[in-house]
Motif scaffolding. Sequence first.
Motif, PDB file in Angstrom:
ATOM      1  N   HIS A 140       0.840  -1.192   0.000  1.00  0.00           N
ATOM      2  CA  HIS A 140       0.000   0.000   0.000  1.00  0.00           C
ATOM      3  C   HIS A 140       0.875   1.242   0.000  1.00  0.00           C
ATOM      4  O   HIS A 140       1.555   1.538   0.983  1.00  0.00           O
ATOM      5  CB  HIS A 140      -0.917  -0.014   1.219  1.00  0.00           C
ATOM      6  N   GLY A 170      -0.497   7.942   0.479  1.00  0.00           N
ATOM      7  CA  GLY A 170      -1.416   8.755  -0.310  1.00  0.00           C
ATOM      8  C   GLY A 170      -0.730   9.792  -1.174  1.00  0.00           C
ATOM      9  O   GLY A 170      -1.158  10.052  -2.300  1.00  0.00           O
ATOM     10  N   ARG A 221       0.345   7.762  -4.220  1.00  0.00           N
ATOM     11  CA  ARG A 221      -0.754   7.176  -5.004  1.00  0.00           C
ATOM     12  C   ARG A 221      -1.549   8.220  -5.775  1.00  0.00           C
ATOM     13  O   ARG A 221      -1.974   7.981  -6.897  1.00  0.00           O
ATOM     14  CB  ARG A 221      -1.703   6.392  -4.094  1.00  0.00           C
ATOM     15  N   ILE A 222      -1.749   9.386  -5.172  1.00  0.00           N
ATOM     16  CA  ILE A 222      -2.581  10.404  -5.813  1.00  0.00           C
ATOM     17  C   ILE A 222      -1.950  10.937  -7.099  1.00  0.00           C
ATOM     18  O   ILE A 222      -2.639  11.456  -7.972  1.00  0.00           O
ATOM     19  CB  ILE A 222      -2.869  11.570  -4.828  1.00  0.00           C
ATOM     20  N   THR A 231      -3.024  14.884  -9.550  1.00  0.00           N
ATOM     21  CA  THR A 231      -3.414  15.284  -8.190  1.00  0.00           C
ATOM     22  C   THR A 231      -4.538  16.304  -8.215  1.00  0.00           C
ATOM     23  O   THR A 231      -5.536  16.174  -7.483  1.00  0.00           O
ATOM     24  CB  THR A 231      -2.196  15.861  -7.438  1.00  0.00           C
ATOM     25  N   ASP A 254     -11.644   4.422  -2.192  1.00  0.00           N
ATOM     26  CA  ASP A 254     -10.301   4.007  -1.784  1.00  0.00           C
ATOM     27  C   ASP A 254      -9.233   5.020  -2.148  1.00  0.00           C
ATOM     28  O   ASP A 254      -8.085   4.911  -1.695  1.00  0.00           O
ATOM     29  CB  ASP A 254      -9.953   2.662  -2.440  1.00  0.00           C
ATOM     30  N   ARG A 255      -9.558   6.012  -2.968  1.00  0.00           N
ATOM     31  CA  ARG A 255      -8.560   6.995  -3.380  1.00  0.00           C
ATOM     32  C   ARG A 255      -8.150   7.866  -2.192  1.00  0.00           C
ATOM     33  O   ARG A 255      -8.882   7.993  -1.208  1.00  0.00           O
ATOM     34  CB  ARG A 255      -9.093   7.844  -4.545  1.00  0.00           C
ATOM     35  N   PRO A 256      -6.963   8.493  -2.276  1.00  0.00           N
ATOM     36  CA  PRO A 256      -6.392   9.185  -1.107  1.00  0.00           C
ATOM     37  C   PRO A 256      -7.286  10.230  -0.457  1.00  0.00           C
ATOM     38  O   PRO A 256      -7.328  10.322   0.776  1.00  0.00           O
ATOM     39  CB  PRO A 256      -5.123   9.825  -1.674  1.00  0.00           C
ATOM     40  N   SER A 292     -10.631   8.570   1.067  1.00  0.00           N
ATOM     41  CA  SER A 292     -10.262   7.631   2.128  1.00  0.00           C
ATOM     42  C   SER A 292      -9.746   8.342   3.372  1.00  0.00           C
ATOM     43  O   SER A 292      -9.554   7.724   4.420  1.00  0.00           O
ATOM     44  CB  SER A 292      -9.192   6.659   1.623  1.00  0.00           C
ATOM     45  N   GLU A 322      -6.780   9.954   3.621  1.00  0.00           N
ATOM     46  CA  GLU A 322      -5.320  10.039   3.713  1.00  0.00           C
ATOM     47  C   GLU A 322      -4.832  11.467   3.463  1.00  0.00           C
ATOM     48  O   GLU A 322      -3.819  11.897   4.043  1.00  0.00           O
ATOM     49  CB  GLU A 322      -4.674   9.095   2.700  1.00  0.00           C
TER      50      GLU A 322
END
Length: 285
Positions: A2, A5, A8-9, A53, A69-71, A74, A76
Motif C-alpha cells: 500500500h 497517499g 498514489r494520488i 493530483t 479508496d482513493r487518497p 479515504s 489520507e
Amino acid sequence: MHLPGFIRITRPANATISGATAILAYFIATGTLIPETFLLFSAVLLITAAGNTINDVYDAAIDAINRPDRPIPSGELSIGTAYRYALFLFLAGIVISIFTNPICLLIAVVNSILLVLYAKTLKGVPVAGNLAVAYLSGSIFLFGGALAGMGGLQIILPLTGITLFGTLAREILKDAEDIDGDAAGGARTLPMILGIQKSGKVALASASIAVGVSIIPFVWWGLPYLVGILVVDLFILKIVFDATRCTTPACIREILVTTHLKYAMYVALIVFTVASGMEIFIPID
C-alpha cells in the motif's frame, strides 16, 4: 504493498511513463540522448503528477461514491493538502523547465494551466475536454523535441500530430462507448449531441488527419519508414471506418475500436523510434 497517499494520488506509473516518453521524443528527434534529457523526464513526471493530483481534488465528491479508496475520500489527504501539493508539483516542474530552453518552458507553463482548467471545467465541456486530452497527450512529444530546438520540433511535429488527432479520435469513440453511463451521470458529450454514427464520422476525420500527418517524415526517413507507417495507417483507417457503421454503444464496444486504436498508436511510435534509430533520414537545414 500500500503506497502512501502522497504517492498514489500522483498515479506514479502514469507519471513515470509520461516522463520516459519525453526522453523517447528527444531520441526520435535527434537519434541521440544527452544528460539534459533527465530534465525532460523530471519536468514531465512532476507536471503529470500535479495534473493527476489536481484532477482528484476536483473529483473528490465523485470519487467519494465511485472510488472511496482513493487518497482524498479515504481520508489520507485533505482536499486543501492535495491542492497545495498539486501546486507545489506544478511549480517544481516549471522550475526544472527553466533549465531546458524557452520553448520547453512555455510548453510546461501552458500545460500546467491547461491541466488545472481541464480538471476544473473543461472535462465537462463537449469536444473541449476531448481536445484538451488530445493536445496534452501530443504535447509530451512536443516537449521532448523542443529540447533540440526548432530542428527537433520539425522532426517531432508529425508524431505530435499523430498522437493529437489519433487521441482525439479515440476520445470521441470512448465517449460513444460510455454514452449510457455518461447520460446517467449528467455528462454532456459529443456522441450525446450528434449521435453515435455522426460522432464516428468525426472520429474518422480526425484519424484521417493523423494518417495524413504521419506520411510527412518520409521526406527525411525514406522508404523503409513509409512502408512501416502505411501498414499502421491502413489499420487505423479500417478500424475507425468500421466504427462509423455503429449506431449503439454496444457495437462500439464489441469491435474493440478504442483498444485497437490505442495499440495502433503504440506501433506507430515504434515505427518512429526504429526509423530515428536507423538514422535513415535526410537532414533538414
